[in-house]
Design a protein around this motif. Structure first.
Motif, PDB file in Angstrom:
ATOM      1  N   ASP A 305       0.866  -1.180   0.000  1.00 19.05           N
ATOM      2  CA  ASP A 305       0.000   0.000   0.000  1.00 19.05           C
ATOM      3  C   ASP A 305       0.903   1.231   0.000  1.00 19.05           C
ATOM      4  O   ASP A 305       1.651   1.455   0.960  1.00 19.05           O
ATOM      5  CB  ASP A 305      -0.906   0.016   1.236  1.00 19.05           C
ATOM      6  CG  ASP A 305      -1.935  -1.107   1.216  1.00 19.05           C
ATOM      7  OD1 ASP A 305      -1.993  -1.839   0.215  1.00 19.05           O
ATOM      8  OD2 ASP A 305      -2.668  -1.253   2.216  1.00 19.05           O
ATOM      9  N   VAL A 322      -4.109   1.684  -2.224  1.00 20.39           N
ATOM     10  CA  VAL A 322      -4.146   0.366  -1.582  1.00 20.39           C
ATOM     11  C   VAL A 322      -3.894  -0.723  -2.626  1.00 20.39           C
ATOM     12  O   VAL A 322      -4.488  -0.712  -3.702  1.00 20.39           O
ATOM     13  CB  VAL A 322      -5.510   0.141  -0.889  1.00 20.39           C
ATOM     14  CG1 VAL A 322      -5.590  -1.261  -0.284  1.00 20.39           C
ATOM     15  CG2 VAL A 322      -5.728   1.194   0.185  1.00 20.39           C
ATOM     16  N   GLY A 356      -0.756   2.405   5.038  1.00 19.53           N
ATOM     17  CA  GLY A 356       0.311   2.413   4.047  1.00 19.53           C
ATOM     18  C   GLY A 356       1.521   1.631   4.542  1.00 19.53           C
ATOM     19  O   GLY A 356       1.781   1.565   5.743  1.00 19.53           O
TER      20      GLY A 356
END
Length: 440
Positions: A305, A322, A356
């Motif tokens: 991500d 994502v 992330g």
């Protein structure tokens, strides 16, 4: 005041969208609240008539858990219309009380353990925190999390003021520890200092005096969070920096061909979109760099991500693509365009910028040749991308002119060794210089 992000401790009540006497139902938007990253709409989880606006529009530094609005239920009478009050006392979740005398306000702050279960205070609207008879005393965020996790609130013991169930209680009952920031915010709001009009704000740092003409600009919530997080990152994360020069000619040629093919779909790839894809694939090739340092543990991710730095009017924010390793570049380009627009308008939702596994920061469009980026914790690496420029390079026995881009990776040396970081940078370079691997 709901906790709208894991790092949120206080919020700014930007605007009320209801007034005293309005009838609301579950799902109706009540207010706009500025968090540490964006301005978000807050919906009602109950129905009733607005009895009191406890906190005035424009109030800053309202602690998570502070009562900001009261609803009158069926059969109850709404309180007479009155001007909204600023936050009282700064203790989350308790009933509103009249402003204390100056001598009381200046008294030392009571330790959190002393306010976990304070004696109940008569509510201003004639309705206790329990609301309707038999209703569980829980914050709106705790109710949403409980519903999502299937946790029965009637079996959860609340640790908030007046025994209120907060996020930490629900996640503990679900067998998952709550984020530290949210738990601390619910129990121990930041110290406040009295200001004019009875409103309480965090005590400002002293402003240096100078004879040089100047103006003092107050920091917004986003800038405060940026300052705090980046200071922590540089103070606690041992950064190492690895730089490679990447030839872009083949990638630029492929980009032109792909954009021509994508014209009917009105999609245009940027070099940054291709960089995002290349980093995501490189992380899959070198999984030792797709990690986070977590004290005695190392978290290894099975999906890439990618957080992408976007300069918004309020400050830097990093919306996330994502599963960038699994998406075609046309999808990455479409998502990135939409996320960047939302970021600049301050409309990103928490799930769009929280998380992330690695980041990209691209300053090439500003003509920056190379730079070192600061890691965005809890991630363990960030890629700093410079501009592509014509340079003389050695190609075999000849010197030729090529378009070259300098790229620097910043790595958390606690989690990633230099050799592993170098392997990642090599994989990234190979993907950019042989770009058919991005579409294979």
């Amino acid at each position: 005041m709901p906790a709208l992000s894991p790092t949120m401790e206080t919020g700014t009540l930007s605007k009320w969208l209801v007034k005293v006497g309005d009838a609301v139902k579950s799902g109706d938007v009540l207010a706009e609240i500025e968090t540490d990253k964006a301005t978000m709409e807050v919906e009602s989880i109950d129905e009733g008539v607005v009895a009191e606006l406890v906190v005035a529009a424009g109030s800053e530094g309202v602690p998570v858990g502070q009562v900001i609005l009261r609803l009158a239920g069926e059969g109850e009478e709404a309180a007479p219309a009155a001007a909204p009050l600023p936050p009282a006392g700064g203790v989350g979740g308790g009933a509103a009380v009249p402003p204390a005398p100056a001598a009381v306000v200046e008294a030392p702050k009571v330790a959190p353990v002393a306010v976990e279960n304070p004696p109940p205070t008569p509510p201003a609207s004639g309705r206790g925190e329990e609301g309707k008879e038999g209703r569980v005393n829980a914050s709106p965020l705790a109710r949403r999390i409980a519903e999502a996790k299937g946790v029965a609130l009637d079996g959860v013991t609340g640790s908030g003021p007046n025994g209120r169930i907060v996020r930490a209680d629900v996640e503990a009952a679900a067998g998952k520890p709550a984020p530290k920031a949210a738990a601390v915010a619910a129990e121990a709001p930041a110290p406040t200092a009295p200001v004019s009009g009875g409103e309480k704000k965090a005590a400002p740092a002293p402003v240096p005096t100078s004879d040089i003409p100047h103006e003092v600009v107050k920091l917004g919530n986003v800038r405060k969070v940026i300052a705090k997080r980046l200071t922590e990152a540089k103070a606690t994360i041992p950064h190492i920096y690895l730089t490679v020069d990447v030839r872009l000619d083949a990638l630029l040629k492929l980009r032109g061909e792909l954009n021509k093919a994508l014209e009917p779909r009105k999609i245009k790839l940027s070099v940054n979109d291709m960089v995002i894809k290349a980093l995501a694939l490189a992380l899959r090739q070198v999984p030792k760099c797709n990690v986070s340092f977590a004290g005695d543990n190392l978290i290894s991710y099975s999906r890439a991500d990618i957080s992408v730095a976007v300069a918004a009017p309020s400050g830097l924010i990093t919306p996330i693509i994502v599963g960038a390793d699994l998406k075609p570049m046309s999808v990455i380009a479409t998502e990135m365009k939409a996320l960047a627009e939302k970021a600049r308008e301050g409309k990103l939702q928490p799930h769009e910028y929280q998380g992330g596994t690695a980041s990209v920061s691209n300053l090439g469009m500003f003509g920056i040749k190379n730079f070192d980026a600061v890691i965005n914790p809890p991630q363990a690496m960030i890629l700093a991308v410079g501009t592509g420029e014509k340079r003389a390079v050695v190609d075999g026995d000849a010197v030729v002119v090529a378009t070259v881009m300098s790229v620097t990776g910043s790595f958390d040396h606690r989690a990633i060794d230099g050799a592993d970081g170098a392997e990642l940078m090599g994989a990234f370079k190979a993907l950019i210089e042989n770009p058919l691997g991005l579409v294979a």
